[in-house]
Design a protein around this motif. Structure first.
Motif, PDB file in Angstrom:
ATOM      1  N   MET A   1      -2.071  -2.801  43.986  1.00  0.00           N
ATOM      2  CA  MET A   1      -2.473  -3.410  42.714  1.00  0.00           C
ATOM      3  C   MET A   1      -2.533  -2.325  41.636  1.00  0.00           C
ATOM      4  N   GLN A   2      -2.128  -2.691  40.465  1.00  0.00           N
ATOM      5  CA  GLN A   2      -2.088  -1.781  39.332  1.00  0.00           C
ATOM      6  C   GLN A   2      -3.504  -1.371  38.905  1.00  0.00           C
ATOM      7  N   GLU A   3      -3.653  -0.105  38.556  1.00  0.00           N
ATOM      8  CA  GLU A   3      -4.942   0.406  38.099  1.00  0.00           C
ATOM      9  C   GLU A   3      -5.079   0.227  36.592  1.00  0.00           C
ATOM     10  N   ILE A   4      -6.318   0.312  36.103  1.00  0.00           N
ATOM     11  CA  ILE A   4      -6.581   0.124  34.678  1.00  0.00           C
ATOM     12  C   ILE A   4      -5.807   1.139  33.836  1.00  0.00           C
ATOM     13  N   LYS A   5      -5.646   2.356  34.331  1.00  0.00           N
ATOM     14  CA  LYS A   5      -4.910   3.370  33.576  1.00  0.00           C
ATOM     15  C   LYS A   5      -3.468   2.925  33.340  1.00  0.00           C
ATOM     16  N   GLU A   6      -2.880   2.255  34.315  1.00  0.00           N
ATOM     17  CA  GLU A   6      -1.506   1.768  34.183  1.00  0.00           C
ATOM     18  C   GLU A   6      -1.430   0.593  33.212  1.00  0.00           C
ATOM     19  N   ARG A   7      -2.462  -0.254  33.219  1.00  0.00           N
ATOM     20  CA  ARG A   7      -2.479  -1.381  32.280  1.00  0.00           C
ATOM     21  C   ARG A   7      -2.668  -0.886  30.849  1.00  0.00           C
ATOM     22  N   PHE A   8      -3.448   0.190  30.668  1.00  0.00           N
ATOM     23  CA  PHE A   8      -3.600   0.787  29.340  1.00  0.00           C
ATOM     24  C   PHE A   8      -2.235   1.201  28.804  1.00  0.00           C
ATOM     25  N   LYS A   9      -1.504   1.914  29.629  1.00  0.00           N
ATOM     26  CA  LYS A   9      -0.188   2.410  29.224  1.00  0.00           C
ATOM     27  C   LYS A   9       0.784   1.255  28.985  1.00  0.00           C
ATOM     28  N   GLU A  10       0.757   0.266  29.866  1.00  0.00           N
ATOM     29  CA  GLU A  10       1.624  -0.896  29.716  1.00  0.00           C
ATOM     30  C   GLU A  10       1.336  -1.623  28.404  1.00  0.00           C
ATOM     31  N   LEU A  11       0.050  -1.794  28.094  1.00  0.00           N
ATOM     32  CA  LEU A  11      -0.337  -2.450  26.850  1.00  0.00           C
ATOM     33  C   LEU A  11       0.153  -1.653  25.644  1.00  0.00           C
ATOM     34  N   ARG A  12      -0.092  -0.364  25.657  1.00  0.00           N
ATOM     35  CA  ARG A  12       0.307   0.486  24.534  1.00  0.00           C
ATOM     36  C   ARG A  12       1.813   0.403  24.301  1.00  0.00           C
ATOM     37  N   LYS A  13       2.577   0.442  25.380  1.00  0.00           N
ATOM     38  CA  LYS A  13       4.035   0.348  25.253  1.00  0.00           C
ATOM     39  C   LYS A  13       4.469  -1.031  24.777  1.00  0.00           C
ATOM     40  N   GLU A  14       3.791  -2.060  25.243  1.00  0.00           N
ATOM     41  CA  GLU A  14       4.099  -3.428  24.793  1.00  0.00           C
ATOM     42  C   GLU A  14       3.867  -3.547  23.286  1.00  0.00           C
ATOM     43  N   LEU A  15       2.853  -2.861  22.777  1.00  0.00           N
ATOM     44  CA  LEU A  15       2.538  -2.872  21.344  1.00  0.00           C
ATOM     45  C   LEU A  15       3.422  -1.916  20.547  1.00  0.00           C
ATOM     46  N   LYS A  16       4.263  -1.178  21.271  1.00  0.00           N
ATOM     47  CA  LYS A  16       5.182  -0.218  20.641  1.00  0.00           C
ATOM     48  C   LYS A  16       4.442   0.844  19.832  1.00  0.00           C
ATOM     49  N   LEU A  17       3.370   1.364  20.429  1.00  0.00           N
ATOM     50  CA  LEU A  17       2.570   2.410  19.796  1.00  0.00           C
ATOM     51  C   LEU A  17       2.584   3.653  20.673  1.00  0.00           C
ATOM     52  N   ASN A  18       2.640   4.822  20.031  1.00  0.00           N
ATOM     53  CA  ASN A  18       2.469   6.040  20.820  1.00  0.00           C
ATOM     54  C   ASN A  18       0.964   6.260  21.015  1.00  0.00           C
ATOM     55  N   GLN A  19       0.615   7.257  21.808  1.00  0.00           N
ATOM     56  CA  GLN A  19      -0.805   7.477  22.114  1.00  0.00           C
ATOM     57  C   GLN A  19      -1.617   7.762  20.857  1.00  0.00           C
ATOM     58  N   SER A  20      -1.031   8.502  19.944  1.00  0.00           N
ATOM     59  CA  SER A  20      -1.734   8.846  18.707  1.00  0.00           C
ATOM     60  C   SER A  20      -1.999   7.603  17.852  1.00  0.00           C
TER      61      SER A  20
END
Length: 121
Positions: A1-20
């Motif tokens: 099962m996917q961890e929360i850290k992976e869902r954070f990254k997936e969400l950010r990429k879905e929103l087309k935003l870099n970390q900054s």
């Protein structure tokens, strides 16, 4: 099962935003986002709530991986992102967007028709 850290990254990429950019929208640094995404730290409840409120994310998905990523449709999230970008780049549009948000659907149809005519010129 996917961890929360992976869902954070997936969400950010879905929103087309870099970390900054993602961090800026949440009033945290790029380092905070990076540390969460690599699993160095767990996100605080306050940050999780901010993400869910800001991006209309399903909290159960973000925390547990259950359900859909977004509470609203993807189109609504994209519209919010577009409006944020427009208001950031051209603050003079803010009063216009505010007025549009107060119109009923019949008036919006008229405005849309007028805009189509203007754009065809």
């Amino acid at each position: 099962m996917q961890e929360i850290k992976e869902r954070f990254k997936e969400l950010r990429k879905e929103l087309k935003l870099n970390q900054s950019e993602f961090g800026k929208r949440l009033a945290v640094s790029k380092d905070v986002i990076s540390n969460i995404e690599i699993g160095r730290v767990q996100p605080k409840t306050l940050l999780i709530d901010a993400i869910c409120d800001t991006f209309k994310v399903n909290k159960d998905w973000l925390v547990n991986g259950s359900g859909n990523m977004f509470n609203d449709s993807k189109e609504n999230v994209e519209l919010e992102e577009l409006l944020y970008k427009i208001s950031k780049e051209n603050s003079s549009l803010y009063p216009t967007v505010l007025k549009l948000s107060q119109l009923d659907s019949e008036s919006l149809v008229l405005i849309d028709s007028l805009l189509d005519k203007i754009l065809k010129k």
